[in-house]
Motif scaffolding. Structure first.
Motif, PDB file in Angstrom:
ATOM      1  N   CYS A   1       0.862  -1.182   0.000  1.00 25.00           N
ATOM      2  CA  CYS A   1       0.000   0.000   0.000  1.00 25.00           C
ATOM      3  C   CYS A   1       0.899   1.233   0.000  1.00 25.00           C
ATOM      4  O   CYS A   1       2.126   1.123  -0.068  1.00 25.00           O
ATOM      5  CB  CYS A   1      -0.949   0.004   1.195  1.00 25.00           C
ATOM      6  N   LYS A   2       0.310   2.391   0.081  1.00 26.66           N
ATOM      7  CA  LYS A   2       1.082   3.628   0.086  1.00 26.66           C
ATOM      8  C   LYS A   2       1.692   3.835   1.469  1.00 26.66           C
ATOM      9  O   LYS A   2       0.992   4.105   2.437  1.00 26.66           O
ATOM     10  CB  LYS A   2       0.187   4.811  -0.269  1.00 26.66           C
ATOM     11  N   LEU A   3       3.006   3.689   1.546  1.00 24.89           N
ATOM     12  CA  LEU A   3       3.710   3.814   2.822  1.00 24.89           C
ATOM     13  C   LEU A   3       4.324   5.196   2.941  1.00 24.89           C
ATOM     14  O   LEU A   3       5.064   5.639   2.060  1.00 24.89           O
ATOM     15  CB  LEU A   3       4.801   2.750   2.941  1.00 24.89           C
ATOM     16  N   LEU A   4       4.014   5.876   4.032  1.00 29.77           N
ATOM     17  CA  LEU A   4       4.542   7.207   4.313  1.00 29.77           C
ATOM     18  C   LEU A   4       5.523   7.065   5.470  1.00 29.77           C
ATOM     19  O   LEU A   4       5.133   7.002   6.637  1.00 29.77           O
ATOM     20  CB  LEU A   4       3.400   8.168   4.667  1.00 29.77           C
ATOM     21  N   ARG A   5       6.811   6.982   5.154  1.00 35.44           N
ATOM     22  CA  ARG A   5       7.827   6.689   6.160  1.00 35.44           C
ATOM     23  C   ARG A   5       8.268   7.960   6.892  1.00 35.44           C
ATOM     24  O   ARG A   5       8.498   8.992   6.268  1.00 35.44           O
ATOM     25  CB  ARG A   5       9.034   6.012   5.503  1.00 35.44           C
ATOM     26  N   HIS A   6       8.392   7.835   8.214  1.00 36.34           N
ATOM     27  CA  HIS A   6       8.794   8.973   9.037  1.00 36.34           C
ATOM     28  C   HIS A   6       9.777   8.502  10.097  1.00 36.34           C
ATOM     29  O   HIS A   6       9.661   7.388  10.619  1.00 36.34           O
ATOM     30  CB  HIS A   6       7.577   9.606   9.733  1.00 36.34           C
ATOM     31  N   ASP A   7      10.719   9.341  10.428  1.00 41.04           N
ATOM     32  CA  ASP A   7      11.686   9.041  11.486  1.00 41.04           C
ATOM     33  C   ASP A   7      11.391   9.930  12.686  1.00 41.04           C
ATOM     34  O   ASP A   7      12.193  10.771  13.088  1.00 41.04           O
ATOM     35  CB  ASP A   7      13.111   9.255  10.966  1.00 41.04           C
ATOM     36  N   VAL A   8      10.195   9.749  13.239  1.00 40.32           N
ATOM     37  CA  VAL A   8       9.765  10.521  14.407  1.00 40.32           C
ATOM     38  C   VAL A   8       9.151   9.572  15.427  1.00 40.32           C
ATOM     39  O   VAL A   8       8.868   8.417  15.130  1.00 40.32           O
ATOM     40  CB  VAL A   8       8.751  11.625  14.025  1.00 40.32           C
ATOM     41  N   GLY A   9       8.939  10.085  16.635  1.00 39.72           N
ATOM     42  CA  GLY A   9       8.408   9.270  17.709  1.00 39.72           C
ATOM     43  C   GLY A   9       6.919   9.017  17.586  1.00 39.72           C
ATOM     44  O   GLY A   9       6.208   9.617  16.778  1.00 39.72           O
ATOM     45  N   LEU A  10       6.436   8.115  18.449  1.00 43.04           N
ATOM     46  CA  LEU A  10       5.046   7.682  18.401  1.00 43.04           C
ATOM     47  C   LEU A  10       4.071   8.829  18.628  1.00 43.04           C
ATOM     48  O   LEU A  10       3.023   8.912  17.968  1.00 43.04           O
ATOM     49  CB  LEU A  10       4.814   6.592  19.456  1.00 43.04           C
ATOM     50  N   ASP A  11       4.404   9.748  19.527  1.00 39.94           N
ATOM     51  CA  ASP A  11       3.480  10.840  19.813  1.00 39.94           C
ATOM     52  C   ASP A  11       3.266  11.716  18.583  1.00 39.94           C
ATOM     53  O   ASP A  11       2.147  12.159  18.306  1.00 39.94           O
ATOM     54  CB  ASP A  11       3.961  11.671  21.006  1.00 39.94           C
ATOM     55  N   ARG A  12       4.317  11.959  17.832  1.00 41.19           N
ATOM     56  CA  ARG A  12       4.186  12.768  16.625  1.00 41.19           C
ATOM     57  C   ARG A  12       3.404  12.034  15.541  1.00 41.19           C
ATOM     58  O   ARG A  12       2.592  12.633  14.830  1.00 41.19           O
ATOM     59  CB  ARG A  12       5.578  13.161  16.109  1.00 41.19           C
ATOM     60  N   LEU A  13       3.619  10.738  15.436  1.00 43.49           N
ATOM     61  CA  LEU A  13       2.875   9.954  14.452  1.00 43.49           C
ATOM     62  C   LEU A  13       1.386   9.945  14.773  1.00 43.49           C
ATOM     63  O   LEU A  13       0.538  10.081  13.881  1.00 43.49           O
ATOM     64  CB  LEU A  13       3.417   8.530  14.399  1.00 43.49           C
TER      65      LEU A  13
END
Length: 211
Positions: A124-136
């Motif tokens: 599927c469309k994956l939006l990768r981020h290098d941030v913590g759980l709270d920001r996600l």
């Protein structure tokens, strides 16, 4: 004592265990290190941390380990998302959805699970981020996408975010956790923590994975 973790502490067994450990051993200085499983296992191997509690399994580890508990996989949804009208979310319903994918915590394990369930390396469309759980989770509330997480993340409230369990044909999907440590570790604070884990999860502690 330094403890590597890669799951949320807002709810669940790890939170309960750490609270009990603090109650029994109030004078212990605990230092927590967050990170993906592979990073924490690497830190453990280099003696940067004393123990790691991470999603199982980790075939690269040749030291000691003990199976602990499992956590249900959940989908964090924007409150206005159509899937919130369902009691549970099925894996196939995520196929055409934008998914926020973390490179931290259990994100890599959740990605492997997603691929195994949907049968594609690009499911599927994956939006990768290098941030913590709270920001996600804040991004979920802003309707940037859906986030796969574990039930330990459901103890905190985020504006505009609703959690639903993710099921397959057999019911809830789970990820198992283990505690890893080095047999050569001379820190006397490690053994009481391991004893507490065995006490709290006796049926699991007898697993042959305790090697």
């Amino acid at each position: 004592m330094s403890i590597g973790i890669n799951t949320s502490l807002s709810a669940g067994n790890l939170r309960a265990t750490l609270l009990e450990h603090r109650h029994r051993f109030p004078d212990v200085d605990r230092q927590f290190v967050d990170g993906a499983s592979e990073h924490l296992i690497s830190d453990l191997a280099s003696s940067a941390i004393d123990v790691a509690v991470v999603a199982d399994p980790n075939p690269n580890w040749s030291g000691k380990s003990l199976v602990l508990w499992s956590e249900r996989v959940v989908a964090a949804l924007a409150a206005k998302h159509p899937l919130t009208s369902h009691d549970v979310v099925h894996w196939g319903e995520l196929r055409r959805e934008p998914l926020l994918m973390s490179q931290r915590g259990p994100g890599p394990e959740l990605l492997k699970l997603l691929i195994s369930k949907l049968g594609s390396s690009d499911p599927c469309k994956l939006l990768r981020h290098d941030v913590g759980l709270d920001r996600l989770l804040s991004l979920v509330g802003m309707d940037f996408g859906i986030l796969l997480a574990l039930e330990s993340a459901t103890g905190a409230t985020y504006p505009g975010v609703i959690f639903r369990e993710v099921h397959d044909a057999e019911g809830p999907t789970r990820l198992s956790f283990r505690v890893y440590w080095r047999q050569s570790n001379g820190n006397p604070l490690v053994r009481p923590l391991l004893d507490l884990l065995r006490e709290r999860y006796p049926d699991l502690s007898a697993d042959p994975g305790d090697r």
